[in-house]
Design a protein around this motif. Sequence first.
Motif, short mmCIF file in Angstrom:
data_model
loop_
_atom_site.label_atom_id
_atom_site.label_comp_id
_atom_site.label_asym_id
_atom_site.label_seq_id
_atom_site.Cartn_x
_atom_site.Cartn_y
_atom_site.Cartn_z
N TYR A 253 0.84 -1.21 0.00
CA TYR A 253 0.00 0.00 0.00
C TYR A 253 0.87 1.26 0.00
O TYR A 253 0.54 2.25 -0.63
CB TYR A 253 -0.92 0.01 1.22
CG TYR A 253 -1.95 -1.08 1.23
CD1 TYR A 253 -3.09 -0.99 0.43
CD2 TYR A 253 -1.80 -2.22 2.02
CE1 TYR A 253 -4.05 -2.00 0.44
CE2 TYR A 253 -2.74 -3.23 2.03
CZ TYR A 253 -3.87 -3.11 1.24
OH TYR A 253 -4.82 -4.13 1.23
N TYR A 295 -7.00 -1.02 1.95
CA TYR A 295 -6.23 0.01 2.67
C TYR A 295 -6.92 0.45 3.95
O TYR A 295 -6.28 0.59 5.00
CB TYR A 295 -6.01 1.21 1.75
CG TYR A 295 -5.30 2.36 2.43
CD1 TYR A 295 -3.98 2.23 2.84
CD2 TYR A 295 -5.95 3.57 2.68
CE1 TYR A 295 -3.31 3.27 3.46
CE2 TYR A 295 -5.30 4.61 3.30
CZ TYR A 295 -3.98 4.46 3.70
OH TYR A 295 -3.33 5.49 4.32
N GLU A 296 -8.23 0.65 3.90
CA GLU A 296 -8.96 1.06 5.10
C GLU A 296 -8.89 -0.01 6.18
O GLU A 296 -8.75 0.30 7.37
CB GLU A 296 -10.42 1.37 4.75
CG GLU A 296 -10.61 2.62 3.91
CD GLU A 296 -10.09 3.87 4.63
OE1 GLU A 296 -10.32 4.00 5.84
OE2 GLU A 296 -9.44 4.71 3.97
N LYS A 299 -5.35 -0.13 7.88
CA LYS A 299 -5.14 0.91 8.90
C LYS A 299 -5.67 0.45 10.26
O LYS A 299 -5.07 0.74 11.30
CB LYS A 299 -5.80 2.22 8.48
CG LYS A 299 -5.09 2.92 7.33
CD LYS A 299 -5.57 4.33 7.14
CE LYS A 299 -7.00 4.40 6.66
NZ LYS A 299 -7.44 5.78 6.39
N TYR A 302 -3.26 -2.42 11.50
CA TYR A 302 -1.97 -1.90 11.97
C TYR A 302 -2.01 -1.62 13.46
O TYR A 302 -1.04 -1.88 14.18
CB TYR A 302 -1.63 -0.63 11.19
CG TYR A 302 -0.27 -0.05 11.50
CD1 TYR A 302 0.89 -0.63 10.99
CD2 TYR A 302 -0.13 1.07 12.31
CE1 TYR A 302 2.15 -0.10 11.27
CE2 TYR A 302 1.12 1.61 12.59
CZ TYR A 302 2.24 1.01 12.07
OH TYR A 302 3.48 1.55 12.36
N TYR A 303 -3.11 -1.08 13.93
CA TYR A 303 -3.22 -0.73 15.34
C TYR A 303 -3.80 -1.85 16.19
O TYR A 303 -4.09 -1.66 17.37
CB TYR A 303 -4.04 0.56 15.49
CG TYR A 303 -3.28 1.77 15.01
CD1 TYR A 303 -2.29 2.35 15.81
CD2 TYR A 303 -3.49 2.31 13.75
CE1 TYR A 303 -1.55 3.44 15.38
CE2 TYR A 303 -2.76 3.41 13.31
CZ TYR A 303 -1.80 3.96 14.12
OH TYR A 303 -1.07 5.04 13.68
N ASP A 308 0.23 -0.31 17.55
CA ASP A 308 -0.45 0.44 18.60
C ASP A 308 0.45 0.67 19.81
O ASP A 308 0.23 1.57 20.61
CB ASP A 308 -1.72 -0.31 19.04
CG ASP A 308 -2.59 0.51 19.96
OD1 ASP A 308 -2.85 1.69 19.65
OD2 ASP A 308 -3.00 -0.02 21.02
N SER A 354 2.90 9.88 8.44
CA SER A 354 1.62 9.18 8.40
C SER A 354 1.29 8.43 9.67
O SER A 354 0.13 8.16 9.96
CB SER A 354 1.60 8.19 7.22
OG SER A 354 2.45 7.08 7.50
N LEU A 356 2.02 5.40 10.01
CA LEU A 356 1.93 4.01 9.59
C LEU A 356 3.31 3.43 9.29
O LEU A 356 3.42 2.35 8.72
CB LEU A 356 1.03 3.89 8.36
CG LEU A 356 -0.43 4.30 8.57
CD1 LEU A 356 -1.19 4.28 7.25
CD2 LEU A 356 -1.11 3.38 9.58
#
Length: 402
Positions: A253, A295-296, A299, A302-303, A308, A354, A356
């Motif tokens: 991404y 992609y949404e 995100k 990722y956390y 996180d 970002s 990320l």
Amino acid sequence: MRMVPLAPQSAVRRPVAALTVAGLLVTAAVVVGLLVNAHHPGLLFASAAPLFGDWKPHFGPGTPAALLIAFLVVAKGPELAQHRFALPIAYVTATLWTFSLAMIDGWDRFVTRLTTVDEYLHEVPGVTDVPAMLRGFSDRILDFQPDSWTTHVSGHPPGALLTFVALDRIGLGGGAAASIFCVLVGSLAVVAIPKAVNTNAVLPFLVLFPGAIWVGASADGMFMGVAAVGIYLLTRWPLLGGVVLGWCVFLSYGLVLLAPLAIVAAGRRIGWAVAGALAVVVAFALSGFWWLDGYELVKVRYYQGIGDIRPYWYWVWANLAALALVIGPAGLRGLRKDKWVVAAAIAILAADLSGLSKAETERIWLPFAVWLLAGTARLDKRWLTAQAVTALAVNHLVLTNW
């Protein structure tokens, strides 16, 4: 008697200042990393912060070969850069340099880096129906489900997994083949970039790129090679280059941030590049995977993990310290108002801010970082030596995860 003009003091001070700032940044990142790890174990999730790995001075079977290759490139690199067969010589040498650095950690570690429970190859045996996998790919991105994708597969679009599935289908399955493939494809950047920037003078610096430590072996090293080839193709055949960069966006991404480099490469023919990239997007959409949906969800994923936990306040600047080690002193010395360097810097800054990209950027940013060496064309052999020393020091002091 002929007088040799002296360089303006400002021209001398700028590189000295840049190297000093970078040195202080790396030192601060290491010291703060040690302190945080001592008092808050597990917070950074990087024992050798700002690098992802462990402090472990070591030697290996690749040490003599790496030293020999470094010596030869420093001694003959600038001369061979003007040779008729400079590009194939550089490609072979870069491949050997990357492989020798990997062998400092040993063959067993090299062939298992892509086979762990978090990696792509872990999921390859389960992909028995590619169309069905694409249609259901997004449903398995979020964690804490019975069929959640493993960490690296969930964090990337399906193109990365498809690559290793394809290797397996043609009889090149397993960790050894995957790792060698990443090195061979990643090393293509060494020949693609000089063609794109139109000078072979950068070849020796690309060959001794300290970031080669993480090319052997990580999938991001492979992404680097594919992206570099795509950007080069944009300078000649923008439609084809757009197709390759469209594929890149389905490898990772984050590679959507190649846009500044793509604009520089394609120039006024950027429309053809966009058309080529959109063709790939449409092909994946028709197959059942919509990039924006993935992609949404990524995100969120990722956390759900260490993203996180890792603190933004440290990594937002420590990432840049890791970058300094990736591009080496020559890369820092070559930072200037060159269109390729500026474009790569914009991509890196966007990735950094970002949130990320918290840690592990020494491999994640490879497709952008390698372009920062486009400004090294005018440097002399002393800077080649500095590149070799940086790579050898990092590889022998830190047992990197990639």
